[in-house]
Design a protein around this motif. Structure first.
Motif, PDB file in Angstrom:
ATOM      1  N   GLN A   1      -9.552  16.333 -11.180  1.00  0.00           N
ATOM      2  CA  GLN A   1     -10.252  16.493  -9.826  1.00  0.00           C
ATOM      3  C   GLN A   1     -10.433  15.056  -9.391  1.00  0.00           C
ATOM      4  O   GLN A   1     -10.987  14.206  -9.897  1.00  0.00           O
ATOM      5  N   LYS A   2      -9.988  14.835  -8.190  1.00  0.00           N
ATOM      6  CA  LYS A   2     -10.058  13.588  -7.457  1.00  0.00           C
ATOM      7  C   LYS A   2     -11.502  13.090  -7.271  1.00  0.00           C
ATOM      8  O   LYS A   2     -12.151  13.868  -6.791  1.00  0.00           O
ATOM      9  N   PRO A   3     -11.961  11.961  -7.816  1.00  0.00           N
ATOM     10  CA  PRO A   3     -13.243  11.415  -7.588  1.00  0.00           C
ATOM     11  C   PRO A   3     -13.370  10.947  -6.115  1.00  0.00           C
ATOM     12  O   PRO A   3     -12.308  10.536  -5.827  1.00  0.00           O
ATOM     13  N   TYR A   4     -14.515  11.209  -5.593  1.00  0.00           N
ATOM     14  CA  TYR A   4     -14.743  10.518  -4.357  1.00  0.00           C
ATOM     15  C   TYR A   4     -14.965   9.078  -4.600  1.00  0.00           C
ATOM     16  O   TYR A   4     -15.958   8.701  -5.275  1.00  0.00           O
ATOM     17  N   TYR A   5     -14.212   8.494  -3.712  1.00  0.00           N
ATOM     18  CA  TYR A   5     -14.383   6.770  -3.625  1.00  0.00           C
ATOM     19  C   TYR A   5     -13.992   6.333  -2.365  1.00  0.00           C
ATOM     20  O   TYR A   5     -12.693   6.473  -1.811  1.00  0.00           O
ATOM     21  N   HIS A   6     -14.778   5.460  -1.809  1.00  0.00           N
ATOM     22  CA  HIS A   6     -14.330   4.688  -0.466  1.00  0.00           C
ATOM     23  C   HIS A   6     -14.068   3.224  -0.692  1.00  0.00           C
ATOM     24  O   HIS A   6     -15.121   2.610  -1.301  1.00  0.00           O
ATOM     25  N   PRO A   7     -12.972   2.864  -0.764  1.00  0.00           N
ATOM     26  CA  PRO A   7     -12.901   1.408  -0.785  1.00  0.00           C
ATOM     27  C   PRO A   7     -13.647   0.581  -0.030  1.00  0.00           C
ATOM     28  O   PRO A   7     -13.814   0.885   1.256  1.00  0.00           O
ATOM     29  N   GLN A   8     -14.244  -0.639  -0.467  1.00  0.00           N
ATOM     30  CA  GLN A   8     -14.797  -1.548   0.370  1.00  0.00           C
ATOM     31  C   GLN A   8     -13.869  -2.714   0.800  1.00  0.00           C
ATOM     32  O   GLN A   8     -14.373  -3.408   1.502  1.00  0.00           O
ATOM     33  N   GLY A   9     -12.679  -2.986   0.115  1.00  0.00           N
ATOM     34  CA  GLY A   9     -11.949  -4.135   0.595  1.00  0.00           C
ATOM     35  C   GLY A   9     -10.523  -3.777   0.001  1.00  0.00           C
ATOM     36  O   GLY A   9      -9.840  -2.656   0.020  1.00  0.00           O
ATOM     37  N   ASP A  10     -10.034  -4.656  -0.846  1.00  0.00           N
ATOM     38  CA  ASP A  10      -8.626  -4.610  -1.241  1.00  0.00           C
ATOM     39  C   ASP A  10      -8.665  -4.196  -2.666  1.00  0.00           C
ATOM     40  O   ASP A  10      -7.953  -4.638  -3.659  1.00  0.00           O
ATOM     41  N   GLU A  11      -9.768  -3.649  -3.482  1.00  0.00           N
ATOM     42  CA  GLU A  11      -9.898  -3.652  -4.666  1.00  0.00           C
ATOM     43  C   GLU A  11      -8.755  -2.628  -5.561  1.00  0.00           C
ATOM     44  O   GLU A  11      -8.582  -2.713  -6.585  1.00  0.00           O
TER      45      GLU A  11
ATOM     46  N   LEU B   1      -5.548  -4.675  -5.808  1.00  0.00           N
ATOM     47  CA  LEU B   1      -5.767  -5.641  -7.096  1.00  0.00           C
ATOM     48  C   LEU B   1      -5.863  -4.887  -8.424  1.00  0.00           C
ATOM     49  O   LEU B   1      -5.173  -5.252  -9.245  1.00  0.00           O
ATOM     50  N   TYR B   2      -6.560  -3.500  -8.525  1.00  0.00           N
ATOM     51  CA  TYR B   2      -6.559  -3.125  -9.616  1.00  0.00           C
ATOM     52  C   TYR B   2      -5.055  -2.545 -10.058  1.00  0.00           C
ATOM     53  O   TYR B   2      -4.706  -2.801 -11.241  1.00  0.00           O
ATOM     54  N   GLU B   3      -4.394  -2.030  -9.118  1.00  0.00           N
ATOM     55  CA  GLU B   3      -3.163  -1.498  -9.305  1.00  0.00           C
ATOM     56  C   GLU B   3      -2.009  -2.577 -10.051  1.00  0.00           C
ATOM     57  O   GLU B   3      -1.508  -2.293 -10.698  1.00  0.00           O
ATOM     58  N   ALA B   4      -2.345  -3.738  -9.236  1.00  0.00           N
ATOM     59  CA  ALA B   4      -1.397  -4.932  -9.748  1.00  0.00           C
ATOM     60  C   ALA B   4      -1.806  -5.159 -11.279  1.00  0.00           C
ATOM     61  O   ALA B   4      -0.827  -5.603 -11.923  1.00  0.00           O
ATOM     62  N   ALA B   5      -3.023  -5.436 -11.485  1.00  0.00           N
ATOM     63  CA  ALA B   5      -3.332  -5.663 -12.708  1.00  0.00           C
ATOM     64  C   ALA B   5      -3.056  -4.508 -13.859  1.00  0.00           C
ATOM     65  O   ALA B   5      -2.581  -5.046 -14.827  1.00  0.00           O
ATOM     66  N   TYR B   6      -2.808  -3.372 -13.394  1.00  0.00           N
ATOM     67  CA  TYR B   6      -2.590  -2.307 -14.309  1.00  0.00           C
ATOM     68  C   TYR B   6      -1.090  -2.329 -14.714  1.00  0.00           C
ATOM     69  O   TYR B   6      -0.679  -2.282 -15.619  1.00  0.00           O
TER      70      TYR B   6
ATOM     71  N   TYR C   1     -11.809   6.733 -10.565  1.00  0.00           N
ATOM     72  CA  TYR C   1     -10.791   6.882  -9.286  1.00  0.00           C
ATOM     73  C   TYR C   1      -9.344   6.367  -9.714  1.00  0.00           C
ATOM     74  O   TYR C   1      -8.448   7.089  -9.407  1.00  0.00           O
ATOM     75  N   MET C   2      -9.476   5.361 -10.103  1.00  0.00           N
ATOM     76  CA  MET C   2      -8.322   4.497 -10.372  1.00  0.00           C
ATOM     77  C   MET C   2      -7.542   5.325 -11.636  1.00  0.00           C
ATOM     78  O   MET C   2      -6.124   5.453 -11.501  1.00  0.00           O
ATOM     79  N   ALA C   3      -8.110   5.831 -12.545  1.00  0.00           N
ATOM     80  CA  ALA C   3      -7.237   6.591 -13.598  1.00  0.00           C
ATOM     81  C   ALA C   3      -6.716   7.868 -13.022  1.00  0.00           C
ATOM     82  O   ALA C   3      -5.560   8.226 -13.370  1.00  0.00           O
ATOM     83  N   TRP C   4      -7.582   8.523 -11.977  1.00  0.00           N
ATOM     84  CA  TRP C   4      -6.886   9.777 -11.369  1.00  0.00           C
ATOM     85  C   TRP C   4      -5.829   9.334 -10.490  1.00  0.00           C
ATOM     86  O   TRP C   4      -4.667   9.999 -10.520  1.00  0.00           O
ATOM     87  N   ARG C   5      -5.771   8.226  -9.810  1.00  0.00           N
ATOM     88  CA  ARG C   5      -4.703   7.816  -8.965  1.00  0.00           C
ATOM     89  C   ARG C   5      -3.744   7.462  -9.641  1.00  0.00           C
ATOM     90  O   ARG C   5      -2.786   7.628  -9.144  1.00  0.00           O
ATOM     91  N   LEU C   6      -3.564   6.932 -10.713  1.00  0.00           N
ATOM     92  CA  LEU C   6      -2.525   6.241 -11.547  1.00  0.00           C
ATOM     93  C   LEU C   6      -2.071   7.463 -12.743  1.00  0.00           C
ATOM     94  O   LEU C   6      -1.012   7.204 -13.193  1.00  0.00           O
ATOM     95  N   GLY C   7      -2.860   8.421 -12.437  1.00  0.00           N
ATOM     96  CA  GLY C   7      -2.386   9.672 -13.427  1.00  0.00           C
ATOM     97  C   GLY C   7      -2.412   9.433 -15.000  1.00  0.00           C
ATOM     98  O   GLY C   7      -1.622   9.605 -15.610  1.00  0.00           O
TER      99      GLY C   7
END
Length: 265
Positions: free
Chosen positions: A12-22, A25-30, A52-58
């Motif tokens: 299930q998609k976790p609720y997350y509201h971005p604060q900036g470009d995080e 940044l995380y996607e590039a690091a991954y 949220y990022m684990a969900w987003r990246l699958g």
């Protein structure tokens, strides 16, 4: 192996509201499989962001809540006795390295320094995990990534990460969201009225300004969510604030009169 991996996926998609470009940044690091340290105060959304990022990246996510009693064996694994003799059981770090999960060591500074050194070979070009007791060297799956959370506010001469550990990680800084965003987060998380959420955020902002003057650490977004849930259940706002925000530690909590200027509903 696929079934094993699936057990760690976030469905299930976790609720997350971005604060900036995080997120970017995380996607590039991954993509580069860089080890990542997420820094910030307790309850500001670090763990939710990783979920949220684990969900987003699958990608599967294995979370370890670090504590001072955790040993290296708790991370990498150990031999156990059963009816047929002894058998090896992988720890969460080894499991993540084998299946290509994101391994999240939450509040890593709580772990003993002689325990955290076991992650070092996984955080450089080797990307391996030696299992000395088993005589095996695990080559990390191409999808494996190591993430740690770190609260600089808790650091001390006796309890901090070694520099040899810190310098192995790229780092992302988190803080409590700005007022309008935090209000939206509290309202969305709890389904409470926006006005109530906004007044709770005003309480938190006032209390955070008391850090070092009767309060060791500011009121977190997580605690605001707790207060809003109590209010939604019909608890009087002042009682909800005392229970969720103030009563955790009588030696460090500010008197409610110190923050009454915000006057929650």
């Amino acid at each position: 192996m696929t079934q094993h991996t699936d057990t760690y996926l976030i469905r299930q998609k976790p609720y997350y509201h971005p604060q900036g470009d995080e997120i970017a940044l995380y996607e590039a690091a991954y993509e580069e499989r860089l080890p990542v340290m997420v820094k910030g105060p307790t309850g500001c959304g670090k763990s939710r962001f990783i979920e949220y990022m684990a969900w987003r990246l699958g990608k599967p996510l294995i979370t370890v809540a670090c504590n001072e009693d955790m040993t290296a064996s708790d991370l990498v694994g150990r031999y156990l006795l059963d009816a047929d003799g002894t058998r090896w059981v992988d720890g969460p770090l080894t499991t993540a390295a084998r299946i290509g999960a994101i391994c999240y060591l939450d509040e890593v500074v709580e772990a003993r320094q002689d325990t955290t050194v076991v992650i070092h070979p996984l955080t450089d070009h080797r990307r391996t995990l030696p299992l000395d007791k088993k005589g095996e060297r695990v080559e990390a799956h191409p999808d494996f990534q190591l993430v740690i959370s770190y609260n600089p506010g808790y650091q001390s001469l006796m309890k901090d990460l070694k520099q040899s550990t810190k310098q192995r990680f790229s780092a992302m800084n988190f803080d409590y969201p700005e007022a309008s965003l935090e209000t939206d987060i509290v309202a969305t998380e709890t389904g409470t009225d926006t006005e109530v959420a906004g007044q709770l955020v005003k309480v938190a902002e006032t209390a955070r300004n008391l850090k070092g003057h009767g309060l060791d650490e500011g009121i977190s977004t997580r605690l605001l969510v707790y207060a809003a849930r109590l209010i939604k259940r019909g608890i009087a706002p002042r009682a909800a604030c005392r229970m969720a925000l103030l009563n955790r530690s009588p030696t460090t909590s500010p008197n409610i009169s110190q923050i009454k200027r915000a006057k929650p509903v």
